[in-house]
Design a protein around this motif. Structure first.
Motif, short mmCIF file in Angstrom:
data_model
loop_
_atom_site.label_atom_id
_atom_site.label_comp_id
_atom_site.label_asym_id
_atom_site.label_seq_id
_atom_site.Cartn_x
_atom_site.Cartn_y
_atom_site.Cartn_z
N ASN A 33 0.78 -1.29 -0.01
CA ASN A 33 0.14 0.09 -0.12
C ASN A 33 0.58 1.41 0.06
N GLY A 34 2.25 0.99 -0.29
CA GLY A 34 3.13 2.32 -0.27
C GLY A 34 3.19 3.04 1.04
N THR A 60 -5.50 1.49 -8.45
CA THR A 60 -6.66 2.04 -8.45
C THR A 60 -6.42 3.72 -8.43
N PRO A 61 -7.42 3.98 -9.52
CA PRO A 61 -7.25 5.53 -9.99
C PRO A 61 -7.48 6.30 -8.61
N PRO A 62 -6.63 7.35 -8.67
CA PRO A 62 -6.76 8.34 -7.38
C PRO A 62 -8.18 9.04 -7.47
N GLY A 117 -9.95 14.35 8.40
CA GLY A 117 -10.90 14.84 7.83
C GLY A 117 -10.45 15.40 6.46
N ILE A 118 -9.51 15.92 6.30
CA ILE A 118 -9.23 16.60 4.97
C ILE A 118 -8.77 15.44 4.04
N LEU A 119 -8.10 14.22 4.49
CA LEU A 119 -7.82 13.22 3.71
C LEU A 119 -9.00 12.51 3.09
N GLU A 137 1.99 14.37 9.45
CA GLU A 137 0.82 15.45 9.18
C GLU A 137 1.30 15.89 7.70
N LYS A 138 2.57 16.47 7.48
CA LYS A 138 2.84 16.80 6.29
C LYS A 138 2.96 15.67 5.23
N GLU A 139 3.36 14.53 5.74
CA GLU A 139 3.65 13.26 4.92
C GLU A 139 2.24 12.90 4.37
N LYS A 140 1.24 12.85 5.33
CA LYS A 140 -0.07 12.43 4.90
C LYS A 140 -0.46 13.46 3.74
N LEU A 141 -0.38 14.88 3.95
CA LEU A 141 -0.99 15.70 2.78
C LEU A 141 -0.25 15.64 1.73
N HIS A 142 0.90 15.39 1.61
CA HIS A 142 2.04 15.15 0.52
C HIS A 142 1.55 13.92 -0.34
N SER A 143 1.48 12.87 0.56
CA SER A 143 1.04 11.60 0.12
C SER A 143 -0.33 11.60 -0.81
N HIS A 144 -1.05 12.36 -0.49
CA HIS A 144 -2.58 12.47 -0.96
C HIS A 144 -2.53 13.69 -1.99
#
Length: 341
Positions: A33-34, A60-62, A117-119, A137-144
């Motif tokens: 799952n990366g 899976t298409p984003p 919630g943002i994700l 938190e930065k990684e979560k936003l960047h990865s999405h």
């Protein structure tokens, strides 16, 4: 679920990969799952084994980003927040976007629920009214692939790609110069929280203006506040109880200046005849105080619009790092006058 190939006529399972590599099923799943919390060496071994048996991920298409901008506030209970939101809504209307607001934690350190919630909502981007993001938190936003702008950063925005703030140092200088030019020499300042970058910058500007007139800062005239009306009132009550009280007070926000007005009333002091007051922000109500408040204009609505435009540009072009600093200016009204002889 990922697709699998066959070995000896049987379907390859994740448990087979886990057994062969010696790693747990959870670690194999995270690698597929990366996830970023898997060591590079471990990841390399697992991926090599996956390739060996032709185990392929199903792509899976984003999810498509929604035409929504998120704005995360400390709390939405001040005129300052309303001014920021007005700027966001004005720009959103021009761009046919929706806006979602979130309250989370405190301004210096929100809790992490906001990012989840943002994700889930997958907006075009987020405007964050704080700057101390954790690496996770930065990684979560960047990865999405969700861009974010730090608005009026409470700390150093270094390490983030986009930020918008006002020229707080110049604001402190021009507010203090104005009082000095009127003849005031005993000028107090009520700052915001000491750990916030904007508070430090305004205090530095105040000190620099005093030094231009050959004056040194007096620790007794520097009070740390919290940008709220009750805080401004409490600090001003202490300052005005001093037998050698200041003839002018520079409040670090208009809300604090409103607290100074009430403290002056309690001490039976007239503004500006007995006490000059300068605020900071120029929120709408500052022009309707009695008397109207002299203040430093922090262009909150324009700053909010600039933050919105950064997010739009980040979605439509390869945008490099941007840190916008917008000018401040003095709005002179009736709360300042020369001191009594």
């Amino acid at each position: 679920m990922p697709n699998s190939s066959h070995r000896n006529g049987s379907k390859i399972r994740l448990s087979d990969i886990a057994e062969e590599t010696g790693f747990s099923l959870a670690t194999v799943s995270k690698t597929l799952n990366g996830r970023s919390d898997v060591a590079e060496e471990t990841k390399a071994i697992i991926e090599r084994t996956l390739r060996k048996y032709g185990y392929e991920r199903r792509v899976t298409p984003p999810k498509k980003a929604q035409p929504v901008i998120e704005i995360v506030f400390q709390t939405f209970d001040t005129l300052w927040s309303l001014e920021v939101l007005r700027g966001v809504l004005d720009k959103a209307k021009q761009l046919d976007l929706s806006v979602n607001t979130t309250e989370s934690g405190d301004r210096q350190r929100p809790d992490s629920s906001w990012v989840d919630g943002i994700l889930r909502r997958q907006p075009l981007g987020a405007i964050l009214i704080f700057s101390n993001l954790t690496n996770a938190e930065k990684e979560k936003l960047h990865s999405h692939n969700i861009p974010y702008v730090i608005f009026d950063p409470s700390g150093d925005p270094a390490g983030t790609k986009y930020s918008v703030q006002a020229d707080n140092w110049t604001g402190g200088v021009i507010a203090t110069r104005h009082l000095l030019s009127l003849g005031h020499r005993r000028i107090a300042i009520i700052t915001g929280p000491g750990e916030m970058m904007c508070s430090k910058a305004r205090l530095d500007g105040y000190s620099s203006a005093l030094s231009e007139y050959g004056l040194t800062t007096d620790p007794e005239l520097i009070m740390e506040g919290d940008f709220t009306m009750p805080g401004g009132y409490a600090q001003a009550m202490e300052l005005l109880s001093n037998p050698d009280r200041p003839t002018a007070i520079f409040a670090g926000s208009d809300l604090q200046a409103m607290g100074v007005y009430e403290a002056a009333r309690q001490h039976r002091l007239r503004i500006p005849e007995d006490l000059s007051v300068v605020g900071f922000d120029d929120v709408q109500t500052s022009a309707f105080l009695g008397p109207p408040l002299t203040t430093v204009l922090q262009p909150l609505q324009e700053m909010a619009e600039a933050a919105m435009q950064l997010l739009i540009d980040a979605n439509t072009q390869n945008l490099g790092e941007r840190h916008i600093v917008m000018p401040t200016s003095l709005v002179v009204r009736n709360s300042t006058a020369p001191p009594h002889a």
